[in-house]
Scaffold this motif. Structure first.
Motif, mmCIF file in Angstrom:
data_model
loop_
_atom_site.group_PDB
_atom_site.id
_atom_site.type_symbol
_atom_site.label_atom_id
_atom_site.label_comp_id
_atom_site.label_asym_id
_atom_site.label_seq_id
_atom_site.Cartn_x
_atom_site.Cartn_y
_atom_site.Cartn_z
ATOM 1 N N TRP A 169 4.732 -4.018 -4.712
ATOM 2 C CA TRP A 169 3.612 -3.879 -5.642
ATOM 3 C C TRP A 169 2.589 -4.992 -5.432
ATOM 4 O O TRP A 169 2.769 -6.103 -5.913
ATOM 5 N N PRO A 170 1.487 -4.725 -4.720
ATOM 6 C CA PRO A 170 0.487 -5.766 -4.451
ATOM 7 C C PRO A 170 -0.067 -6.433 -5.704
ATOM 8 O O PRO A 170 -0.337 -7.646 -5.691
ATOM 9 N N LYS A 171 -0.253 -5.688 -6.779
ATOM 10 C CA LYS A 171 -0.804 -6.308 -7.990
ATOM 11 C C LYS A 171 0.163 -7.326 -8.583
ATOM 12 O O LYS A 171 -0.258 -8.352 -9.127
ATOM 13 N N THR A 206 2.593 -9.013 -6.743
ATOM 14 C CA THR A 206 2.683 -10.161 -5.832
ATOM 15 C C THR A 206 1.420 -11.007 -5.885
ATOM 16 O O THR A 206 1.475 -12.233 -5.757
ATOM 17 N N GLN A 207 0.252 -10.371 -6.076
ATOM 18 C CA GLN A 207 -0.974 -11.132 -6.211
ATOM 19 C C GLN A 207 -0.967 -11.981 -7.481
ATOM 20 O O GLN A 207 -1.403 -13.140 -7.476
ATOM 21 N N MET A 208 -0.428 -11.423 -8.562
ATOM 22 C CA MET A 208 -0.326 -12.185 -9.814
ATOM 23 C C MET A 208 0.557 -13.412 -9.617
ATOM 24 O O MET A 208 0.233 -14.508 -10.098
ATOM 25 N N PRO A 265 0.163 -6.538 -15.073
ATOM 26 C CA PRO A 265 -0.623 -6.528 -13.834
ATOM 27 C C PRO A 265 -1.109 -5.145 -13.427
ATOM 28 O O PRO A 265 -2.048 -5.031 -12.633
ATOM 29 N N ARG A 274 1.100 -15.059 -6.792
ATOM 30 C CA ARG A 274 0.377 -16.033 -5.954
ATOM 31 C C ARG A 274 -0.686 -16.781 -6.761
ATOM 32 O O ARG A 274 -0.853 -17.997 -6.610
ATOM 33 N N GLN A 275 -1.378 -16.056 -7.605
ATOM 34 C CA GLN A 275 -2.435 -16.697 -8.386
ATOM 35 C C GLN A 275 -1.894 -17.651 -9.434
ATOM 36 O O GLN A 275 -2.565 -18.604 -9.833
#
Length: 292
Positions: free
Chosen positions: A281-283, A285-287, A246, A289-290
């Motif tokens: 780490w936003p990247k 956590t975004q991974m 990520p 969620r997606q």
């Protein structure tokens, strides 16, 4: 245009944290290089930066080397006037410079008695009278900053500035040693340390093990109060939900497990910093969620 920032061990090097935050929080592109504070290689590592001899040190895109955190701060503010490093208001800007200069030159008792460490919080630490005097002075300066800026909570001058950068390691000492300050200033310290950039700095520091642990205390310790205990763990193999890291976008070679699901990273550093604090780490956590 990328800056080269030379830093020491993240868990302990308060000045390195300041150098990194002034670049990271202002969005200025930079590459970080580690100097061996505890490995015995510091003098050798610093040779290409001479006459700079301490961390952090900053190398500008044209090759100019700048030592000392306050000089780095002023150089970056001069080169990037729109980055918001200093407050816009003239009185607030002058006061912020004052606070940063006093931070550089003062508070020796606090620094000596309470070396910065970001691993855990010490229980039962008793500050000396000299340390208490430093804390009183710090709270006086913070109150003056808020009087000038008219803000009661949040960053000292309304918007995040170099003043908050320079006092973040002070916040780490106050929280890490349970030092006595007002409720308002305790909340300010917790806010500084809860910033995603500071959580990421700490998580990267936790990828290194120390034996013996520097600046140990003959006290019991309790968990660091921000981010909570990580439930992620290292695993030796995949398969993972994701094929690409990520952070880098490169193929995965190292893995962790979180809530029964395996995720991959391009190297052990990317994996271990995520294990230390997945929520920083936003990247990552975004991974997650997606993928749900």
């Amino acid at each position: 245009m990328t800056y080269d920032l030379f830093i020491g061990d993240r868990l302990f090097s308060s000045w390195s944290m300041r150098g990194w935050l002034m670049l990271e929080k202002s969005g200025l592109p930079h590459t970080t290089h580690m100097i061996g504070l505890y490995s015995g290689t510091m003098a050798r590592d610093m040779q290409p930066l001479a006459p700079a001899r301490l961390v952090p040190a900053l190398r500008l895109p044209d090759g100019t080397v700048v030592g000392e955190s306050l000089a780095m701060a002023e150089t970056l503010a001069e080169r990037h006037p729109d980055a918001g490093l200093w407050p816009q208001d003239a009185a607030a800007r002058a006061t912020a410079r004052w606070l940063c200069a006093e931070m550089v030159a003062g508070f020796q008792a606090l620094r000596s008695a309470c070396p910065m460490q970001l691993k855990h919080r010490w229980k039962g630490f008793e500050p000396t009278n000299e340390t208490r005097a430093d804390l009183t002075r710090i709270e006086t300066l913070w109150a003056h900053a808020r009087k000038i800026s008219g803000t009661e909570t949040g960053p000292l001058f309304g918007s995040y500035s170099l003043a908050d950068v320079f006092y973040t390691p002070v916040a780490a000492r106050i929280i890490g040693y349970g030092l006595p300050v007002s409720v308002q200033n305790h909340d300010y310290c917790m806010e500084l340390l809860s910033d995603p950039a500071v959580r990421q700095w700490r998580a990267m520091g936790l990828t290194v093990d120390y034996d013996p642990f520097p600046y140990d205390q003959p006290l019991d310790a309790e968990p660091w109060p921000i981010g909570g205990a990580s439930t992620a763990r290292v695993v030796e193999a995949g398969p993972s939900v994701n094929d690409l890291c990520p952070y880098s976008g490169k193929p995965v070679t190292a893995f962790l497990e979180l809530d029964g699901v395996r995720w991959g990273f391009c190297n052990t550093f990317c994996r271990d910093k995520t294990v230390a604090d997945p929520g920083a780490w936003p990247k990552f956590t975004q991974m997650i969620r997606q993928a749900v």
